[in-house]
Design an enzyme around this catalytic site. Structure first.
Site, PDB file in Angstrom:
ATOM      1  N   VAL A  43      42.982  44.256  42.277  1.00  7.62           N
ATOM      2  CA  VAL A  43      43.498  44.849  43.592  1.00  7.62           C
ATOM      3  C   VAL A  43      43.316  43.945  44.773  1.00  7.62           C
ATOM      4  O   VAL A  43      42.021  43.396  44.635  1.00  7.62           O
ATOM      5  CB  VAL A  43      42.976  46.192  43.497  1.00  7.62           C
ATOM      6  CG1 VAL A  43      43.114  46.885  44.887  1.00  7.62           C
ATOM      7  CG2 VAL A  43      43.004  46.986  42.283  1.00  7.62           C
ATOM      8  N   CYS A  44      44.175  43.769  45.533  1.00  5.74           N
ATOM      9  CA  CYS A  44      43.907  43.010  46.724  1.00  5.74           C
ATOM     10  C   CYS A  44      43.254  41.532  46.676  1.00  5.74           C
ATOM     11  O   CYS A  44      43.881  40.932  45.807  1.00  5.74           O
ATOM     12  CB  CYS A  44      42.807  44.090  47.721  1.00  5.74           C
ATOM     13  SG  CYS A  44      42.667  43.486  49.351  1.00  5.74           S
ATOM     14  N   THR A  45      42.181  41.423  47.256  1.00  5.74           N
ATOM     15  CA  THR A  45      41.772  39.840  46.999  1.00  5.74           C
ATOM     16  C   THR A  45      40.882  39.890  46.044  1.00  5.74           C
ATOM     17  O   THR A  45      40.086  38.896  45.744  1.00  5.74           O
ATOM     18  CB  THR A  45      40.805  39.681  48.396  1.00  5.74           C
ATOM     19  OG1 THR A  45      39.935  40.694  48.599  1.00  5.74           O
ATOM     20  CG2 THR A  45      41.889  39.570  49.720  1.00  5.74           C
ATOM     21  N   THR A 101      48.492  39.510  46.345  1.00  2.52           N
ATOM     22  CA  THR A 101      47.100  39.819  46.766  1.00  2.52           C
ATOM     23  C   THR A 101      47.363  40.525  47.873  1.00  2.52           C
ATOM     24  O   THR A 101      48.612  40.671  48.531  1.00  2.52           O
ATOM     25  CB  THR A 101      46.170  38.593  46.594  1.00  2.52           C
ATOM     26  OG1 THR A 101      44.918  38.962  47.360  1.00  2.52           O
ATOM     27  CG2 THR A 101      46.904  37.577  47.746  1.00  2.52           C
TER      28      THR A 101
END
Length: 212
Positions: free
Chosen positions: A114-116, A134
């Site tokens: 998830v995300c970074t 990302t």
């Protein structure tokens, strides 16, 4: 799905993890039920465990969360989920954690970020030659620093088989819903989204305009 067939899902934690990055998928996976009519009598088909090097993790914003397992005593995992947050910038240089992610990703049937959290997967070499995304603010950084990664800029969730990555923060909810649908089917996932009062995702386009 029989109780014995529950998926064991490990969520990697670290200081300065973004709360919604892990809490969103945690809520989705723990909230899933194969039969909504027996919600309060049955468990989720997903057994979610929080895993970190420390016993307690301090999230971005100060929330403290107690872990289920250390890296050393974590059981075998069916799925590995790596959230993001400011701490990924530091943890990408944490050889022990990155090495653990690399090894567990090889063992798990599915790895997700998830995300970074994609920064940690990239540091572990998990994204080499794969399609991934990302947080919008890290897309350029990911492409520049890891040229082997096929960075997808306009998708909310990127499903590359045994590797699934998502855009930033709240996108982890839809990533987890996509995993529930993969495992349990659309009817179960629609019922779960309704229970959560969350819109069932019909459109996989990134929700925000990308700068630059």
């Amino acid at each position: 799905m029989a109780q014995s067939a529950r998926k064991t899902v490990g969520v990697v934690m670290f200081d300065d993890v973004e709360v919604l990055d892990f809490a969103g998928p945690y809520e989705v996976l723990k909230g899933a039920r194969l039969d909504e009519k027996t919600r309060w009598e049955m468990d989720s088909p997903f057994d979610v465990r929080l895993v970190a090097q420390a016993d307690v993790v301090r999230c971005h914003g100060g929330m403290k969360v107690v872990m289920d397992h250390s890296l050393d005593d974590c059981p075998p995992l069916d799925w590995l989920v790596v959230p993001g947050g400011w701490g990924t910038r530091r943890e990408a240089g944490n050889a022990a954690l990155v090495g653990w992610i690399r090894e567990r990703s090889r063992q798990a049937a599915l790895t997700a970020s998830v995300c970074t959290g994609a920064r940690l997967l990239a540091a572990a070499g998990v994204l080499d030659g794969r399609r991934a995304t990302t947080h919008w603010n890290s897309l350029g950084w990911l492409a520049e620093n890891y040229p082997k990664v096929r960075v997808e800029r306009h998708m909310h969730v990127v499903d590359d088989g045994d590797l699934v990555t998502s855009a930033g923060i709240s996108a982890g909810i839809e990533l987890a819903l996509s995993l529930v649908e993969r495992e349990c089917g659309q009817a179960v996932t629609r019922s779960l989204a309704r229970y959560m009062e969350y819109p069932y995702p019909h459109d996989n386009r990134r929700r925000v305009e990308i700068e630059g």
